[in-house]
Design a protein around this motif. Structure first.
Motif, mmCIF file in Angstrom:
data_model
loop_
_atom_site.group_PDB
_atom_site.id
_atom_site.type_symbol
_atom_site.label_atom_id
_atom_site.label_comp_id
_atom_site.label_asym_id
_atom_site.label_seq_id
_atom_site.Cartn_x
_atom_site.Cartn_y
_atom_site.Cartn_z
ATOM 1 N N ARG A 1 11.954 1.196 -8.142
ATOM 2 C CA ARG A 1 11.043 1.229 -9.170
ATOM 3 C C ARG A 1 9.903 0.306 -8.756
ATOM 4 O O ARG A 1 10.109 -0.569 -8.412
ATOM 5 C CB ARG A 1 11.296 0.755 -10.398
ATOM 6 N N TYR A 2 8.413 1.049 -8.601
ATOM 7 C CA TYR A 2 7.310 0.023 -8.396
ATOM 8 C C TYR A 2 6.351 0.176 -9.551
ATOM 9 O O TYR A 2 6.366 1.127 -10.212
ATOM 10 C CB TYR A 2 6.909 0.549 -7.082
ATOM 11 N N ARG A 3 5.728 -0.924 -9.877
ATOM 12 C CA ARG A 3 4.554 -1.041 -10.529
ATOM 13 C C ARG A 3 3.331 -0.848 -9.920
ATOM 14 O O ARG A 3 3.002 -1.829 -8.904
ATOM 15 C CB ARG A 3 4.557 -2.230 -11.403
ATOM 16 N N ILE A 4 2.456 0.056 -10.325
ATOM 17 C CA ILE A 4 1.154 0.166 -9.749
ATOM 18 C C ILE A 4 0.174 -0.692 -10.382
ATOM 19 O O ILE A 4 0.090 -0.678 -11.518
ATOM 20 C CB ILE A 4 0.685 1.682 -9.806
ATOM 21 N N ALA A 5 -0.383 -1.517 -9.488
ATOM 22 C CA ALA A 5 -1.268 -2.858 -9.648
ATOM 23 C C ALA A 5 -2.508 -2.220 -9.617
ATOM 24 O O ALA A 5 -3.455 -2.801 -10.567
ATOM 25 C CB ALA A 5 -0.844 -4.187 -8.655
ATOM 26 N N ALA A 6 -2.945 -1.215 -8.897
ATOM 27 C CA ALA A 6 -4.662 -1.009 -8.760
ATOM 28 C C ALA A 6 -4.347 0.525 -8.445
ATOM 29 O O ALA A 6 -3.806 0.839 -7.333
ATOM 30 C CB ALA A 6 -5.183 -1.881 -7.913
ATOM 31 N N TYR A 7 -5.374 1.402 -8.580
ATOM 32 C CA TYR A 7 -5.646 2.468 -8.274
ATOM 33 C C TYR A 7 -6.823 2.485 -7.209
ATOM 34 O O TYR A 7 -7.811 1.960 -7.693
ATOM 35 C CB TYR A 7 -6.270 3.543 -9.283
ATOM 36 N N VAL A 8 -6.630 3.013 -6.112
ATOM 37 C CA VAL A 8 -7.384 2.912 -4.909
ATOM 38 C C VAL A 8 -8.361 4.427 -4.813
ATOM 39 O O VAL A 8 -9.406 4.519 -4.758
ATOM 40 C CB VAL A 8 -6.939 2.476 -3.810
ATOM 41 N N SER A 9 -7.483 5.340 -4.861
ATOM 42 C CA SER A 9 -8.075 6.732 -4.499
ATOM 43 C C SER A 9 -6.825 7.777 -4.993
ATOM 44 O O SER A 9 -5.933 7.288 -5.111
ATOM 45 C CB SER A 9 -8.334 6.997 -3.025
ATOM 46 N N PRO A 10 -7.319 8.897 -5.002
ATOM 47 C CA PRO A 10 -6.076 9.963 -5.404
ATOM 48 C C PRO A 10 -5.069 9.975 -4.441
ATOM 49 O O PRO A 10 -3.923 10.619 -4.555
ATOM 50 C CB PRO A 10 -7.212 11.277 -5.300
ATOM 51 N N THR A 11 -5.175 9.346 -3.321
ATOM 52 C CA THR A 11 -4.176 9.411 -2.447
ATOM 53 C C THR A 11 -3.741 7.959 -1.957
ATOM 54 O O THR A 11 -2.656 7.714 -1.246
ATOM 55 C CB THR A 11 -4.521 10.085 -0.991
ATOM 56 N N THR B 1 0.839 -1.274 -0.133
ATOM 57 C CA THR B 1 -0.138 0.057 0.035
ATOM 58 C C THR B 1 0.796 1.265 -0.167
ATOM 59 O O THR B 1 1.815 1.462 0.868
ATOM 60 C CB THR B 1 -1.114 0.126 1.321
ATOM 61 N N LEU B 2 0.513 1.964 -1.098
ATOM 62 C CA LEU B 2 1.444 3.598 -1.198
ATOM 63 C C LEU B 2 0.459 4.432 -1.107
ATOM 64 O O LEU B 2 -0.589 4.625 -1.638
ATOM 65 C CB LEU B 2 2.275 3.398 -2.530
ATOM 66 N N THR B 3 0.730 5.218 0.009
ATOM 67 C CA THR B 3 -0.270 6.542 0.387
ATOM 68 C C THR B 3 0.620 7.662 -0.082
ATOM 69 O O THR B 3 1.806 7.818 0.368
ATOM 70 C CB THR B 3 -0.755 6.417 1.491
ATOM 71 N N ALA C 1 -3.671 14.488 -2.675
ATOM 72 C CA ALA C 1 -4.396 14.152 -4.079
ATOM 73 C C ALA C 1 -3.403 14.021 -5.208
ATOM 74 O O ALA C 1 -2.970 15.149 -5.612
ATOM 75 C CB ALA C 1 -5.516 14.659 -4.382
ATOM 76 N N ILE C 2 -2.714 12.945 -5.760
ATOM 77 C CA ILE C 2 -1.888 12.788 -6.654
ATOM 78 C C ILE C 2 -2.125 11.595 -7.741
ATOM 79 O O ILE C 2 -1.728 11.962 -8.843
ATOM 80 C CB ILE C 2 -0.340 12.896 -6.079
ATOM 81 N N PHE C 3 -2.579 10.545 -7.323
ATOM 82 C CA PHE C 3 -2.735 9.507 -8.144
ATOM 83 C C PHE C 3 -4.113 9.596 -9.062
ATOM 84 O O PHE C 3 -5.026 10.316 -8.684
ATOM 85 C CB PHE C 3 -3.020 8.195 -7.239
ATOM 86 N N ASP C 4 -3.920 8.883 -10.087
ATOM 87 C CA ASP C 4 -5.042 8.788 -11.140
ATOM 88 C C ASP C 4 -5.035 7.508 -11.826
ATOM 89 O O ASP C 4 -4.019 6.829 -11.758
ATOM 90 C CB ASP C 4 -5.306 9.909 -12.110
#
Length: 697
Positions: A348-358, A323-325, A329-332
């Motif tokens: 380097r990390y791969r984003i597997a799933a978008y949860v919220s803007p944070t 979990t990256l927080t 608000a920055i993520f989309d």
């Protein structure tokens, strides 16, 4: 020597002379010089000089006058008798331009350079409108004969004039264009060096070394070049063009978009030696349809361009498990990769799933995740989309990716072009031909014609290369297959965007070093060392960077040939792959990593590769070493087969015995496989003896 004889006679009875007591009377005797004992006194010398003056004064005056007259006559002949006996000489170009040269003088020398009278010539014009052409030498055409100088504010006209004379006067034999040495050679406008390949007319631009011959670009425009050698219609290849011992640089990298240094269409049978491309906020070298090109000791420093990525200014990140927080608000949903700065390294990390803007969830498999709080981070690059049949490249409203000055830049869009085999993905390479908005542009070819996407792509990366080796769309020799490039000691340092882009080529042999930017930011960062479309050949050298922003150091698509990374040394960010490969649908498409010394290790060497090909098309062969890790080196034979440091062969997976017995799946690291009493026995990685009942298949 009558004067010397007279002196000897006059002093014959004095010390140091052979004397007979006769003074100056009679012939000079020969004998023992010690017999003369009379000392020389001032009266004797006065008598000698008086006799000299009386006898020779008139003759000396006559001689001096004759010498002066002769020199004057020689000077006059040299100045006005033309090339028969001499050549008028002038210390400076300005003096020559103001001088009236007689009609019978056919040659002049200005500042050590030779000119020949020639109606209609462009090298020099003297008083009365008399025009002069350069005099060819075995060294080539010296641009100084056309007025080029370090003291000039603009040398483009002088260099252009030399090129035009070379094209008109030398034809198929070609000519060398000699550039001034000693410092900065400022150019304020584009130089056109295009000559069609038929009839052929070679040009060689020669400098005295990149430290003392600095061809400096003093103008702006992404759609321009310092030297352009390309058919404006995009039909005919250029005649060969060579470059030796020159440095290309810009007057400034602020205030506008820099032109490309060299833009060459249909580049063949040429070479570059000892060339240094200095700082630029744009592509440094652009060339198409390369054939039989040799590059030796060419350096590219601080070039290329990175389209601005999402800003993380004022944002910190916390990581717990996967979990990256974010502190704001920055993520989309478009985000794919993020680099988190864990002191002292970067991961380097791969984003597997978008949860919220944070909040997002990170990929776990194949990634080593380190928890932490108050961390800084950077996203990989902007994300754009295209629709098949359209040339519009689109982000989303609010993105700040493009500016009006980007028109003319090279742009790379993965997966938007159809590959060699139906269904294969290919990088779409084009030029920006229209600025629409900060989030959108339109793309086309070198002539400004639209280039449409072959397929829909959504939220893909976008890049711009420091070196752009492309294949034009269309047939004929201009768009022919690229082949036979040899680049020895190629050095690409601190590039922005993509280090080198190349496509549809075979027999490429490249050795050197590609090093990304060490201080990445939102506005300047290295995306990948190379983006390739279907390249055959090899790269021998190193990838030296922990700051690339893509998933891997190298990205390869639509491979229908074999490309080998041989004895590769790689400094990569932790979790960063070495090679990312699209699906290769051609049966002949392979990438081979033949030996690698990796500074930042992976849990499994196979984690250095990102691909979805089944079976694998990126093969890991040769000696594999992970620096700084407890893993011992391995001699690899493919995906999972290797000889470990114990000299034991390890081969996981299904084992067929005599093509009749299926042993099922063995644990990774199994060795010592044998059949005992109808059962399969083996030792696991720890050396423990195991038994599996076999079945007949």
């Amino acid at each position: 020597m009558p004067f010397l004889e007279d002196v000897n006679l006059f002093l014959r009875d004095h010390m140091g002379y052979t004397g007979d007591g006769q003074g100056g009377n009679g012939a000079l005797p020969v004998g023992d010089r010690s017999t003369s004992r009379k000392p020389i006194n001032t009266r004797d010398l006065r008598a000698l000089f008086a006799a000299f003056a009386e006898e020779y004064e008139g003759a000396v005056d006559d001689a001096i006058e004759a010498a002066v007259d002769a020199q004057a006559a020689a000077d006059l002949a040299a100045g006005y008798a033309g090339s028969a006996t001499g050549t008028p000489q002038f210390a400076s170009r300005a003096t020559a331009e103001a001088a009236t040269i007689p009609a019978f003088a056919n040659w002049i020398i200005v500042g050590g350079l030779v000119y020949r009278r020639s109606p209609g010539a462009t090298a020099l014009t003297t008083a009365g409108g008399v025009t002069w052409a350069h005099v060819d030498t075995t060294e080539g055409i010296d641009t100084r004969q056309f007025g080029a100088s370090m003291l000039n504010d603009d040398n483009s006209p002088a260099i252009q004039a030399a090129i035009e004379v070379a094209k008109a006067a030398f034809g198929a034999s070609g000519a060398a264009i000699i550039l001034p040495a000693g410092g900065f050679v400022m150019c304020r406008s584009q130089i056109d060096a295009y000559r069609p390949n038929s009839p052929r007319s070679d040009l060689i631009f020669k400098g005295a070394g990149h430290l003392i011959c600095r061809l400096t670009c003093g103008f702006y425009g992404a759609d321009l070049a310092l030297i352009r050698c390309r058919d404006p219609l995009g039909v005919t290849r250029s005649s060969p063009i060579w470059f030796e011992n020159v440095r290309f640089q810009h007057e400034s990298t602020t205030g506008g978009v820099n032109p490309v240094f060299l833009d060459i269409g249909g580049w063949g049978n040429s070479s570059m030696y000892g060339i240094l491309f200095s700082n630029s906020n744009n592509t440094q070298l652009r060339a198409s349809s390369i054939q039989n090109l040799r590059m030796t000791r060419c350096e590219f420093w601080y070039g290329g361009y990175a389209f601005p990525k999402k800003s993380t200014s004022g944002i910190t990140f916390s990581l717990s498990g996967t979990t990256l927080t974010a502190s704001g608000a920055i993520f989309d949903s478009r985000d794919r990769y993020i680099t988190i700065f864990h002191s002292p390294d970067r991961r380097r990390y791969r984003i597997a799933a978008y949860v919220s803007p944070t909040e997002v969830t990170l990929e776990a498999a194949g990634y080593r995740i380190t928890s932490g709080t108050g961390l800084n981070g950077l996203f990989d690059c902007p994300r754009v989309s295209m629709v098949a049949g359209s040339n519009l490249v689109n982000g989303i409203v609010g993105d700040e990716i493009f500016v009006a000055g980007d028109v003319g830049r090279t742009i790379l869009i993965p997966r938007a072009r159809e590959g060699n085999v139906a269904g294969a993905f290919r990088i779409l390479r084009a030029r920006i031909i229209e600025y629409v908005a900060p989030h959108a542009v339109r793309i086309g070819d070198e002539q400004g014609n639209p280039i449409n996407a072959d397929r829909d792509v959504t939220h893909v990366r976008v890049g711009c290369p420091a070196i752009d080796f492309y294949q034009p769309r269309g047939g004929g020799s201009y768009g022919s297959l690229q082949s036979d490039l040899t680049a020895d000691h190629l050095h690409i340092e601190h590039f922005a965007g993509v280090g080198i882009f190349a496509e549809t080529a075979d027999s490429w042999r490249i050795s050197g070093k590609i090093h990304g930017d060490t201080n990445p930011s939102r506005l300047r960062y290295s995306l990948n060392t190379m983006w390739f479309n279907n390249i055959g050949g090899e790269y021998v050298g190193g990838f030296d960077s922990t700051s690339a922003s893509g998933e891997a150091l190298a990205y390869i698509a639509d491979q229908a040939k074999a490309f080998t990374y041989r004895n590769l040394w790689a400094r990569n960010a932790i979790n960063e792959r070495i090679v990312q490969a699209e699906d290769f649908l051609s049966p002949s498409g392979y990438v081979i990593i033949d030996g690698i010394d990796c500074q930042n290790y992976a849990g499994d060497p196979r984690d250095l590769i990102s691909e979805t090909n089944v079976p694998f098309r990126v093969l890991l062969l040769g000696f594999v070493n992970m620096q700084g890790d407890s893993q011992a080196g391995e001699l690899r034979f493919g995906h999972g087969s290797y000889i470990d440091h114990r000299h034991l062969k390890v081969q996981p997976g299904r084992v067929l015995l005599g093509q009749a017995v299926d042993a099922g799946s063995l644990p990774n690291g199994s060795f010592g496989i044998n059949v005992v009493s109808g059962n399969l026995v083996f030792r696991d990685m720890a050396g423990v003896l195991r038994t599996i009942n076999t079945t007949v298949v």
